[in-house]
Scaffold this active site. Structure first.
Site, PDB file in Angstrom:
ATOM      1  N   TYR A 137      -5.407  -4.262   8.591  1.00  0.00           N
ATOM      2  CA  TYR A 137      -6.058  -3.051   9.076  1.00  0.00           C
ATOM      3  C   TYR A 137      -5.895  -3.042  10.593  1.00  0.00           C
ATOM      4  O   TYR A 137      -6.580  -3.762  11.303  1.00  0.00           O
ATOM      5  CB  TYR A 137      -7.528  -3.081   8.650  1.00  0.00           C
ATOM      6  CG  TYR A 137      -8.357  -1.870   9.030  1.00  0.00           C
ATOM      7  CD1 TYR A 137      -7.797  -0.709   9.564  1.00  0.00           C
ATOM      8  CD2 TYR A 137      -9.736  -1.886   8.824  1.00  0.00           C
ATOM      9  CE1 TYR A 137      -8.569   0.383   9.892  1.00  0.00           C
ATOM     10  CE2 TYR A 137     -10.524  -0.798   9.151  1.00  0.00           C
ATOM     11  CZ  TYR A 137      -9.947   0.334   9.683  1.00  0.00           C
ATOM     12  OH  TYR A 137     -10.720   1.420  10.011  1.00  0.00           O
ATOM     13  N   LYS A 165      -2.510  -0.665   7.250  1.00  0.00           N
ATOM     14  CA  LYS A 165      -3.098   0.630   7.577  1.00  0.00           C
ATOM     15  C   LYS A 165      -3.177   0.700   9.091  1.00  0.00           C
ATOM     16  O   LYS A 165      -3.891  -0.079   9.722  1.00  0.00           O
ATOM     17  CB  LYS A 165      -4.496   0.781   6.986  1.00  0.00           C
ATOM     18  CG  LYS A 165      -5.198   2.068   7.454  1.00  0.00           C
ATOM     19  CD  LYS A 165      -6.655   2.082   7.092  1.00  0.00           C
ATOM     20  CE  LYS A 165      -7.341   3.309   7.716  1.00  0.00           C
ATOM     21  NZ  LYS A 165      -8.800   3.334   7.443  1.00  0.00           N
TER      22      LYS A 165
END
Length: 333
Positions: A137, A165
């Protein structure tokens, strides 16, 4: 889960709360059911929009457990398990898997600075603890340091990372990562989290998007994704422009465009739409004034209803057209 299954619109789920800050499980179930009915391709639990920073270990597990129960295999559940130290993240990771998560995501440990090798070891330890590749992330604006593109690719080669992400919003960085991963033949699934760059990220090869707007306009975003898959870039751009109008309306309705105001805004709007019980957020997140609520109710809420109604009408028309085409082929055969 199989890496290739994670694609499309992965909704970073807003976490409904009661007045004391506890997880409102009933509202969460209703919200997730609405997202799934709208066609989202996955659920991202305990992310920034989900206020993971305000949750203890048990509350994080509750959110994942509710998502897994409601999804019931209809869409993968991604649980963010990041924390300030490896030991803590490993504990969250094991709890998330036990609660039914299909995939895990990990933000870089925050508060203090770490070297790239220390960060790589952090991800190796978490992946090793659960026995499968995980997601990075990437949100450097909220951490002291983050994995570089070189480190991401190295961990992908090692089988530690299945994807990333990227919520930094740096399209140059993201595009180079997608290109380099493809050139190396790495099955790295790349997603963007920026609400304003969904169409751009799909154009440069993203596997999907994790826009927080999926909480408000899931049907619209799913339709945007389908337009991109069909390489109808004019339609994708138009739909992105409509989202930009929505973002601007939310900005104008608020006094300050901070992250805390964004979460409070989403929760108020979801409550106004009847998708969750109330707009409570974890303190010290910003409380909206009566004037802000009034502006949101008069401008943003109608815009969302219209965008979602239009996406629903289009989806129904396309489904009827497909049925007619299928019937025509059957008659011909």
């Amino acid at each position: 889960m199989s890496n290739h299954q994670l694609h499309g619109i992965i909704a970073p789920v807003v976490l409904p709360m009661g007045a004391t800050g506890a997880v409102d499980q009933r509202s969460l179930e209703c919200h997730i059911e609405h997202l799934l009915d709208a066609g989202v391709h996955g659920l991202w639990m305990n992310g920034t929009t989900g206020e993971f920073h305000a949750l203890d270990s048990d509350e994080r597990a509750v959110a994942v457990r509710v998502a897994a129960k409601v999804a019931a295999g209809r869409a993968p559940v991604v649980a963010h398990v990041g924390d300030t130290a490896t030991r803590l993240a490993v504990t969250h990771a094991r709890a998330a898997v036990a609660a039914g998560a299909d995939q895990l995501a990990v933000i870089a440990p925050y508060f203090t600075e770490f070297s790239q090798e220390e960060l790589c070891d952090h991800y190796r330890r978490i992946s090793g603890a659960v026995g499968f590749p995980i997601f990075s992330y990437h949100m450097p604006q909220l951490t002291k340091v983050s994995l570089t593109a070189d480190s991401v690719l190295r961990l992908a080669k090692e089988g530690v990372l299945a994807g990333i992400k990227d919520s930094a919003g740096d399209m140059t960085w993201f595009r180079q990562l997608v290109r380099r991963a493809a050139a190396l033949g790495l099955p790295l699934r790349c997603f963007t989290g920026g609400s304003s760059i969904t169409d751009l990220s799909l154009y440069v090869g993203a596997a999907g998007a994790t826009s927080s707007l999926a909480n408000l306009t899931p049907r619209h975003l799913v339709a945007l994704y389908e337009a991109a898959r069909a390489e109808d870039w004019a339609r994708a751009r138009l739909m992105q422009d409509q989202l930009e109008d929505l973002v601007e309306a939310m900005r104008l309705a608020r006094r300050a465009p901070s992250l805390s105001a964004v979460v409070s805004t989403y929760k108020f709007v979801l409550a106004a739409l009847g998708r969750i019980e109330a707009g409570h957020a974890a303190e010290p997140l910003a409380h909206l004034s009566s004037d802000e609520k009034s502006r949101l109710a008069s401008t943003v809420v109608p815009m969302i209803r219209e965008l979602e109604a239009a996406a629903d009408r289009t989806a129904r028309q396309e489904a009827r057209q497909k049925e007619r085409e299928d019937d025509s082929r059957t008659d011909t055969e």
